[in-house]
Design a protein around this motif. Structure first.
Motif, PDB file in Angstrom:
ATOM      1  N   ALA A  56       0.875  -1.239  -0.017  1.00 20.04           N
ATOM      2  CA  ALA A  56       0.080   0.014  -0.084  1.00 20.04           C
ATOM      3  C   ALA A  56       0.727   1.222  -0.204  1.00 20.04           C
ATOM      4  N   GLU A  57       1.857   1.174   1.036  1.00 29.67           N
ATOM      5  CA  GLU A  57       2.932   2.364   0.749  1.00 29.67           C
ATOM      6  C   GLU A  57       3.611   2.443  -0.588  1.00 29.67           C
ATOM      7  N   VAL A  58       4.142   1.418  -1.153  1.00 32.00           N
ATOM      8  CA  VAL A  58       4.593   1.394  -2.552  1.00 32.00           C
ATOM      9  C   VAL A  58       3.600   2.201  -3.492  1.00 32.00           C
ATOM     10  N   CYS A  59       2.571   1.653  -3.603  1.00 33.97           N
ATOM     11  CA  CYS A  59       1.253   2.036  -4.567  1.00 33.97           C
ATOM     12  C   CYS A  59       0.686   3.175  -4.291  1.00 33.97           C
ATOM     13  N   GLY A  60       0.740   3.970  -2.851  1.00 31.06           N
ATOM     14  CA  GLY A  60       0.319   5.138  -2.764  1.00 31.06           C
ATOM     15  C   GLY A  60      -1.157   4.834  -2.201  1.00 31.06           C
ATOM     16  N   GLY A  61      -1.581   3.740  -1.667  1.00 31.42           N
ATOM     17  CA  GLY A  61      -2.877   3.364  -0.986  1.00 31.42           C
ATOM     18  C   GLY A  61      -3.166   1.954  -1.449  1.00 31.42           C
ATOM     19  N   ALA A  62      -3.802   1.311  -0.565  1.00 32.45           N
ATOM     20  CA  ALA A  62      -4.172  -0.002  -0.845  1.00 32.45           C
ATOM     21  C   ALA A  62      -5.244  -0.232  -2.019  1.00 32.45           C
ATOM     22  N   ALA A  63      -5.877   0.830  -2.283  1.00 29.48           N
ATOM     23  CA  ALA A  63      -6.733   0.665  -3.557  1.00 29.48           C
ATOM     24  C   ALA A  63      -5.924   0.653  -4.730  1.00 29.48           C
ATOM     25  N   ASN A  64      -4.679   0.894  -4.695  1.00 31.09           N
ATOM     26  CA  ASN A  64      -3.946   0.871  -5.905  1.00 31.09           C
ATOM     27  C   ASN A  64      -2.909  -0.199  -6.203  1.00 31.09           C
ATOM     28  N   VAL A  65      -3.071  -1.077  -5.394  1.00 30.48           N
ATOM     29  CA  VAL A  65      -2.359  -2.471  -5.335  1.00 30.48           C
ATOM     30  C   VAL A  65      -3.044  -3.383  -6.340  1.00 30.48           C
ATOM     31  N   ALA A  66      -2.382  -3.782  -7.369  1.00 29.98           N
ATOM     32  CA  ALA A  66      -2.855  -4.683  -8.286  1.00 29.98           C
ATOM     33  C   ALA A  66      -2.400  -6.079  -8.284  1.00 29.98           C
ATOM     34  N   LYS A  67      -1.161  -6.476  -8.047  1.00 26.75           N
ATOM     35  CA  LYS A  67      -0.661  -7.662  -7.743  1.00 26.75           C
ATOM     36  C   LYS A  67       0.851  -7.685  -7.013  1.00 26.75           C
ATOM     37  N   VAL A  68       0.864  -8.868  -6.134  1.00 33.37           N
ATOM     38  CA  VAL A  68       2.265  -9.114  -5.323  1.00 33.37           C
ATOM     39  C   VAL A  68       2.620 -10.321  -5.642  1.00 33.37           C
ATOM     40  N   GLN A  69       4.141 -10.529  -5.934  1.00 31.32           N
ATOM     41  CA  GLN A  69       4.597 -11.773  -6.240  1.00 31.32           C
ATOM     42  C   GLN A  69       5.890 -11.936  -5.601  1.00 31.32           C
ATOM     43  N   THR A  70       6.221 -13.131  -5.139  1.00 36.01           N
ATOM     44  CA  THR A  70       7.322 -13.497  -4.688  1.00 36.01           C
ATOM     45  C   THR A  70       8.024 -14.718  -5.587  1.00 36.01           C
TER      46      THR A  70
END
Length: 97
Positions: A56-70
């Motif tokens: 959320a911090e990286v994208c400027g808010g939780a609503a802007n997060v599309a995908k997370v990968q490891t």
């Protein structure tokens, strides 16, 4: 005998060189390039260890997060093989809308 040892070594290298990916798709996205990508250090296969990324911090808010990968990329696997599993890095990626 030499051929058998060579085949066994080649087989073990192929088995050990696989890549692993874990993806959490939050929202559909067409973005190919991650907004955030960083290698995270783990030791002895990451047993009992955690690393975190605030998406959320990286994208400027939780609503802007599309995908997370490891991802355990081929480079990460190679480092793990060379160090006999002592150092086993993984790459974390965050994709924003």
């Amino acid at each position: 005998m030499k051929k058998i040892i060579t085949i066994a070594l080649m087989g073990s290298v192929l088995l050990a060189s696989g890549c692993a990916t874990q993806t959490a798709l939050i929202q559909p996205t067409q973005q190919v390039t991650p907004t955030y990508s960083k290698s995270q250090s783990f030791f002895i296969a990451g047993i009992g260890q955690t690393q975190s990324v605030n998406a959320a911090e990286v994208c400027g808010g939780a609503a802007n997060v599309a995908k997370v990968q490891t991802i355990q990329s081929p480079t990460d696997v190679a480092l793990g093989v060379v160090t006999f599993g002592i150092y086993t890095p993984r790459t974390a990626k965050v994709f924003c809308k």
